[in-house]
Design a protein around this motif. Structure first.
Motif, short mmCIF file in Angstrom:
data_model
loop_
_atom_site.label_atom_id
_atom_site.label_comp_id
_atom_site.label_asym_id
_atom_site.label_seq_id
_atom_site.Cartn_x
_atom_site.Cartn_y
_atom_site.Cartn_z
N ARG A 17 12.54 3.96 -24.33
CA ARG A 17 13.89 3.37 -24.46
C ARG A 17 13.87 2.47 -26.26
NH1 ARG A 17 15.46 1.88 -19.55
NH2 ARG A 17 17.90 0.93 -21.11
N ARG A 18 14.84 2.49 -26.92
CA ARG A 18 15.20 1.85 -27.67
C ARG A 18 15.01 0.23 -27.82
NH1 ARG A 18 21.03 4.02 -29.29
NH2 ARG A 18 21.16 4.22 -27.10
N ALA A 19 14.46 -0.09 -28.76
CA ALA A 19 14.15 -1.32 -28.83
C ALA A 19 13.74 -2.22 -30.38
CB ALA A 19 12.84 -1.94 -27.68
N VAL A 20 14.88 -3.88 -30.31
CA VAL A 20 14.72 -3.82 -31.82
C VAL A 20 13.34 -4.75 -32.04
CG1 VAL A 20 17.40 -3.27 -32.95
CG2 VAL A 20 16.58 -5.68 -31.03
N SER A 21 12.27 -4.24 -32.70
CA SER A 21 11.39 -5.32 -32.67
C SER A 21 11.17 -6.52 -33.37
CB SER A 21 10.11 -3.84 -33.20
OG SER A 21 10.63 -3.52 -34.59
N CYS A 22 12.29 -6.65 -33.76
CA CYS A 22 12.03 -8.23 -33.69
C CYS A 22 12.37 -9.20 -33.19
CB CYS A 22 13.18 -8.52 -35.16
SG CYS A 22 14.99 -8.15 -35.15
N LEU A 23 13.14 -8.87 -31.96
CA LEU A 23 13.23 -9.83 -31.33
C LEU A 23 12.98 -9.71 -29.97
CD1 LEU A 23 17.41 -9.19 -30.79
CD2 LEU A 23 16.04 -11.49 -32.24
N GLN A 24 11.75 -8.53 -30.14
CA GLN A 24 10.44 -8.10 -29.24
C GLN A 24 9.34 -9.26 -29.12
OE1 GLN A 24 10.28 -6.21 -26.28
NE2 GLN A 24 9.06 -6.77 -25.86
N LEU A 25 8.80 -9.86 -28.22
CA LEU A 25 7.29 -10.90 -29.17
C LEU A 25 6.35 -9.38 -28.74
CD1 LEU A 25 7.46 -14.32 -26.91
CD2 LEU A 25 8.29 -13.20 -29.48
N ALA A 26 4.90 -9.90 -29.70
CA ALA A 26 3.98 -8.91 -29.27
C ALA A 26 3.84 -9.01 -28.06
CB ALA A 26 3.27 -8.50 -30.74
N VAL A 27 3.22 -10.52 -27.46
CA VAL A 27 2.54 -10.49 -26.79
C VAL A 27 3.21 -9.02 -24.90
CG1 VAL A 27 1.21 -12.73 -26.86
CG2 VAL A 27 4.10 -12.39 -25.74
N ALA A 28 4.75 -9.30 -25.47
CA ALA A 28 5.67 -8.87 -24.19
C ALA A 28 5.66 -7.16 -24.03
CB ALA A 28 6.83 -9.22 -23.90
N ALA A 29 4.60 -6.75 -25.40
CA ALA A 29 4.71 -5.17 -25.09
C ALA A 29 3.37 -5.29 -24.99
CB ALA A 29 5.13 -4.53 -27.38
N GLU A 30 2.32 -5.87 -24.27
CA GLU A 30 1.25 -4.75 -24.32
C GLU A 30 0.97 -4.27 -22.88
OE1 GLU A 30 -3.69 -7.26 -23.30
OE2 GLU A 30 -1.67 -7.92 -22.88
N GLY A 31 0.40 -3.05 -22.48
CA GLY A 31 0.60 -2.17 -21.50
C GLY A 31 2.07 -1.71 -21.78
N ARG A 32 2.77 -1.08 -22.59
CA ARG A 32 4.00 -0.77 -22.76
C ARG A 32 3.33 0.51 -23.50
NH1 ARG A 32 9.55 -3.73 -22.62
NH2 ARG A 32 10.12 -1.59 -22.26
N GLU A 33 3.75 1.40 -23.88
CA GLU A 33 4.03 2.63 -24.51
C GLU A 33 5.17 2.15 -25.74
OE1 GLU A 33 1.61 5.39 -25.41
OE2 GLU A 33 0.81 5.02 -22.98
N ILE A 34 4.21 2.61 -27.07
CA ILE A 34 5.34 1.43 -28.13
C ILE A 34 4.48 3.09 -29.01
CG2 ILE A 34 5.32 0.24 -30.26
CD1 ILE A 34 3.73 -2.23 -28.60
N THR A 35 5.80 3.26 -29.39
CA THR A 35 6.13 4.60 -30.50
C THR A 35 7.47 4.08 -31.73
OG1 THR A 35 6.57 6.50 -28.28
CG2 THR A 35 7.13 6.82 -30.97
N THR A 36 5.94 4.10 -32.97
CA THR A 36 6.80 4.18 -33.79
C THR A 36 7.00 5.42 -34.87
OG1 THR A 36 5.03 3.44 -35.58
CG2 THR A 36 5.21 1.58 -34.25
#
Length: 203
Positions: A63-82
């Protein structure tokens, strides 16, 4: 690490483009800053830093996300595609190829975010998700025609200060057609699932 520091930092592991990265971050660190400043994944751009321009768009679990508003700690355990993980080796994703073929960029600064967003847009449309301009939003109606109006609405969160919008719309339209006709699917390229849409073409 002293008690004051340990209370504001946490060790995390981020799964980015199929690889795991372990690091310790301040709880206030955004995913954008972790990517750029800590992991040297600089394809994701910092634009407004307020979630308004879309330059820092990445995919979280497809799903799309603007990474400037997403805390790094909240992204743990998720599949991140850059943007660095959109291509399959030397084979560009259809969206990347279409942006190159149709000049869907000028300065290129917003292009990584545009491409990540477009990859998700194609999956969202194929899954039948309506937009604000969709006439028939009934589930049984299926995906609406992917018209220029639909593309513009679905991509409206990504701004291009150079004004390459006409070519961007054409690029998304062509990429969607390529995916529908059996080209590399966005799902395959970004390891997402059909129900949750998931090498930098240009910097």
């Amino acid at each position: 690490m002293d008690p004051a520091t340990s209370s504001t930092h946490s060790p995390i592991t981020l799964n980015i483009n199929g690889e795991k990265h372990a690091l310790s971050v301040d709880h206030r660190t955004t995913l954008l800053d972790a990517l750029r400043e800590r992991l040297d994944l600089t394809g994701t751009k910092k634009g407004c830093d307020q979630g308004q321009c879309g330059a820092c768009t990445v995919l979280l679990d497809g799903r799309r996300a603007v990474s400037c508003l997403q805390l790094a700690v909240a992204a743990e355990g998720r599949e991140i595609t850059t943007i660095e993980g959109v291509a399959e080796g030397d084979r560009l994703h259809p969206v990347q190829q279409s942006f190159l073929d149709l000049d869907g960029f000028q300065c290129g600064y917003c292009t990584p975010g545009q491409i990540c967003s477009a990859v998700a847009v194609i999956e969202e449309h194929a899954a039948g998700w309506p937009s604000a301009v969709t006439d028939d939003v009934r589930p049984e109606a299926g995906p609406p025609p992917l018209t220029a109006d639909e593309i513009r609405e679905r991509m409206s969160g990504n701004l291009c200060r150079c004004g390459a919008y006409a070519s961007i719309v054409q690029a998304v339209e062509r990429a969607a057609s390529t995916v529908r006709s059996g080209g590399a699917s966005a799902v395959e390229s970004t390891q997402s699932t059909p129900s949750a849409p998931s090498k930098e073409a240009v910097a």
